[in-house]
Design an enzyme around this catalytic site. Structure first.
Site, PDB file in Angstrom:
ATOM      1  N   SER A  38       0.841  -1.199   0.000  1.00  0.00           N
ATOM      2  CA  SER A  38       0.000   0.000   0.000  1.00  0.00           C
ATOM      3  C   SER A  38       0.874   1.246   0.000  1.00  0.00           C
ATOM      4  O   SER A  38       1.670   1.453   0.925  1.00  0.00           O
ATOM      5  CB  SER A  38      -0.894   0.009   1.245  1.00  0.00           C
ATOM      6  OG  SER A  38      -1.430   1.308   1.423  1.00  0.00           O
ATOM      7  N   HIS A  44      -1.319  -1.263  -4.169  1.00  0.00           N
ATOM      8  CA  HIS A  44      -2.587  -0.969  -3.496  1.00  0.00           C
ATOM      9  C   HIS A  44      -2.665   0.536  -3.213  1.00  0.00           C
ATOM     10  O   HIS A  44      -1.753   1.113  -2.627  1.00  0.00           O
ATOM     11  CB  HIS A  44      -2.639  -1.764  -2.192  1.00  0.00           C
ATOM     12  CG  HIS A  44      -3.930  -1.691  -1.444  1.00  0.00           C
ATOM     13  ND1 HIS A  44      -5.040  -2.456  -1.765  1.00  0.00           N
ATOM     14  CD2 HIS A  44      -4.294  -0.953  -0.368  1.00  0.00           C
ATOM     15  CE1 HIS A  44      -6.029  -2.191  -0.918  1.00  0.00           C
ATOM     16  NE2 HIS A  44      -5.599  -1.283  -0.059  1.00  0.00           N
ATOM     17  N   ASP A  63      -4.946   3.439  -1.479  1.00  0.00           N
ATOM     18  CA  ASP A  63      -6.020   3.690  -0.513  1.00  0.00           C
ATOM     19  C   ASP A  63      -6.602   5.082  -0.714  1.00  0.00           C
ATOM     20  O   ASP A  63      -5.978   6.085  -0.381  1.00  0.00           O
ATOM     21  CB  ASP A  63      -5.467   3.562   0.911  1.00  0.00           C
ATOM     22  CG  ASP A  63      -5.197   2.113   1.279  1.00  0.00           C
ATOM     23  OD1 ASP A  63      -6.136   1.297   1.166  1.00  0.00           O
ATOM     24  OD2 ASP A  63      -4.052   1.799   1.664  1.00  0.00           O
ATOM     25  N   MET A  66      -9.258   7.752   0.342  1.00  0.00           N
ATOM     26  CA  MET A  66     -10.102   8.078   1.512  1.00  0.00           C
ATOM     27  C   MET A  66     -10.640   9.498   1.358  1.00  0.00           C
ATOM     28  O   MET A  66      -9.915  10.389   0.904  1.00  0.00           O
ATOM     29  CB  MET A  66      -9.271   7.992   2.792  1.00  0.00           C
ATOM     30  CG  MET A  66      -8.552   6.661   2.980  1.00  0.00           C
ATOM     31  SD  MET A  66      -7.724   6.584   4.571  1.00  0.00           S
ATOM     32  CE  MET A  66      -6.789   5.051   4.398  1.00  0.00           C
ATOM     33  N   HIS A 110      -8.530   0.841  -3.594  1.00  0.00           N
ATOM     34  CA  HIS A 110      -9.439   0.565  -2.475  1.00  0.00           C
ATOM     35  C   HIS A 110     -10.092   1.883  -2.071  1.00  0.00           C
ATOM     36  O   HIS A 110      -9.434   2.763  -1.524  1.00  0.00           O
ATOM     37  CB  HIS A 110      -8.607  -0.038  -1.325  1.00  0.00           C
ATOM     38  CG  HIS A 110      -9.363  -0.269  -0.068  1.00  0.00           C
ATOM     39  ND1 HIS A 110      -8.739  -0.476   1.144  1.00  0.00           N
ATOM     40  CD2 HIS A 110     -10.703  -0.317   0.192  1.00  0.00           C
ATOM     41  CE1 HIS A 110      -9.648  -0.650   2.089  1.00  0.00           C
ATOM     42  NE2 HIS A 110     -10.842  -0.552   1.544  1.00  0.00           N
ATOM     43  N   MET A 151     -12.330   4.068   0.149  1.00  0.00           N
ATOM     44  CA  MET A 151     -12.998   4.258   1.439  1.00  0.00           C
ATOM     45  C   MET A 151     -13.669   5.621   1.375  1.00  0.00           C
ATOM     46  O   MET A 151     -13.242   6.586   2.022  1.00  0.00           O
ATOM     47  CB  MET A 151     -11.959   4.161   2.573  1.00  0.00           C
ATOM     48  CG  MET A 151     -11.459   2.731   2.766  1.00  0.00           C
ATOM     49  SD  MET A 151      -9.803   2.667   3.470  1.00  0.00           S
ATOM     50  CE  MET A 151      -8.849   2.850   1.966  1.00  0.00           C
ATOM     51  N   MET A 186     -11.493  -6.733   5.668  1.00  0.00           N
ATOM     52  CA  MET A 186     -10.668  -5.780   6.425  1.00  0.00           C
ATOM     53  C   MET A 186     -10.308  -6.388   7.776  1.00  0.00           C
ATOM     54  O   MET A 186     -11.181  -6.853   8.513  1.00  0.00           O
ATOM     55  CB  MET A 186     -11.429  -4.472   6.648  1.00  0.00           C
ATOM     56  CG  MET A 186     -11.665  -3.621   5.412  1.00  0.00           C
ATOM     57  SD  MET A 186     -10.177  -3.134   4.512  1.00  0.00           S
ATOM     58  CE  MET A 186      -9.243  -2.242   5.774  1.00  0.00           C
ATOM     59  N   ASP A 202      -6.600  -6.972   4.386  1.00  0.00           N
ATOM     60  CA  ASP A 202      -5.967  -5.649   4.453  1.00  0.00           C
ATOM     61  C   ASP A 202      -6.023  -5.134   5.880  1.00  0.00           C
ATOM     62  O   ASP A 202      -7.101  -4.993   6.456  1.00  0.00           O
ATOM     63  CB  ASP A 202      -6.744  -4.709   3.502  1.00  0.00           C
ATOM     64  CG  ASP A 202      -6.162  -3.307   3.421  1.00  0.00           C
ATOM     65  OD1 ASP A 202      -5.091  -3.048   4.009  1.00  0.00           O
ATOM     66  OD2 ASP A 202      -6.809  -2.468   2.747  1.00  0.00           O
TER      67      ASP A 202
HETATM   68  C1  DX5 Z   1      -6.335   0.889   6.011  1.00  0.00           C
HETATM   69  C2  DX5 Z   1      -5.936   0.740   4.570  1.00  0.00           C
HETATM   70  C3  DX5 Z   1      -4.803  -0.167   4.411  1.00  0.00           C
HETATM   71  C4  DX5 Z   1      -3.506   0.336   5.007  1.00  0.00           C
HETATM   72  C5  DX5 Z   1      -2.771  -0.869   5.474  1.00  0.00           C
HETATM   73  O1  DX5 Z   1      -7.396   1.738   6.091  1.00  0.00           O
HETATM   74  O2  DX5 Z   1      -7.021   0.223   3.823  1.00  0.00           O
HETATM   75  O3  DX5 Z   1      -4.596  -0.545   3.054  1.00  0.00           O
HETATM   76  O4  DX5 Z   1      -2.712   1.042   4.112  1.00  0.00           O
HETATM   77  O5  DX5 Z   1      -1.721  -0.471   6.274  1.00  0.00           O
HETATM   78  P1  DX5 Z   1      -1.042  -1.488   7.289  1.00  0.00           P
HETATM   79  O6  DX5 Z   1      -0.523  -2.641   6.506  1.00  0.00           O
HETATM   80  O7  DX5 Z   1       0.036  -0.666   7.922  1.00  0.00           O
HETATM   81  O8  DX5 Z   1      -2.106  -1.904   8.287  1.00  0.00           O
HETATM   82 ZN    ZN Z   2      -6.548  -0.613   1.763  1.00  0.00          ZN
END
Ligand code: DX5
Ligand code: ZN
Length: 225
Positions: free
Chosen positions: A10, A35, A37, A39, A68, A70, A139, A177
């Protein structure tokens, strides 16, 4: 296919000031996907990236971009993200109303469609749309931040997810994840996951490229739980 392991670092934990260099390092370490993220500060408290970063990554690498979301109303980003170069588009069912319609729209425009379930979200959300998904993301933390601890109760849910996909003859990726590290990846793999996101475990390692290999090796040890 069933025995293939995918590691998806990620970039949330990457040094964005050296993005190209960091992605080269992930490639050298054998990363399978990148990956991303996304948000929105509403579905989760944190605010991160959008289409411009996906586009920038697409110029740097040929690895599939595993996005991904969110965010609330993820359907608003289907078109912009496919245009930006996303390969996989995964969203949370609580964030929208017409989940099946949006999964179908993701596929129609050429991306793989993923559904992400928070730790407290029932697996039945996925069962209702099992034929519409190419990826099921379980998750193992409450989303929003990297660096959180793997919630051990989620391992049993991964096992139930494996059973669900197998029962329906689904070839969907089963992704985990949150809090994935050399200490936790074996449990997730043993429960039937095949695709692993890792942020802080990789980027805080003294040798991040080697950590990708170490995560893969821990999977091969085949911890069964
Ligand atoms: C969390 C994200 C993850 C995050 C994982 O909200 O969706 O993808 O980057 O980070 P680690 O591996 O540090 O938990
Ligand atoms: Zn993620």
């Amino acid at each position: 296919m069933a025995n293939t392991i995918r590691i998806a670092p990620s970039v949330l934990s990457a040094d964005l000031g050296r993005l190209a260099e960091q992605v080269r390092m992930l490639e050298a370490g054998g990363a399978d996907w990148i990956h991303v993220d996304v948000m929105d500060g509403q579905f989760v408290p944190n605010l991160t990236f959008g289409a411009p970063l996906i586009k920038a990554l697409g110029r740097i690498t040929d690895l599939p971009l595993d996005v991904h979301l969110m965010v609330l109303e993820p359907e608003r980003y289907i078109e912009p993200f496919v245009e930006a170069g996303a390969s996989l588009f995964t969203f949370h069912p609580e964030a929208t109303v017409h989940v099946q319609r949006h999964l179908a729209a993701v596929r129609e425009c050429g991306m793989r469609a993923g559904l992400a379930l928070n730790p407290s979200t029932p697996l039945s959300f996925a069962e209702e749309v099992v034929d519409d998904i190419d990826l099921l993301l379980i998750m193992s933390v409450n989303p929003g931040f990297s660096g959180q601890s793997y919630i051990t109760n989620v391992t049993a849910k991964i096992r139930r997810a494996r059973t669900l996909l197998d029962h329906h003859g689904s070839g969907a990726f089963l992704q985990v994840d949150g809090g994935i590290s050399p200490e936790t990846i074996g449990a997730a793999k043993g429960a039937g996951a095949d695709t692993f996101v890792a942020g802080s475990a990789i980027f805080s390692a003294s040798d991040p490229a080697a950590m990708i290999g170490e995560l893969r090796d821990r999977c091969k040890e085949g911890v069964s739980v």
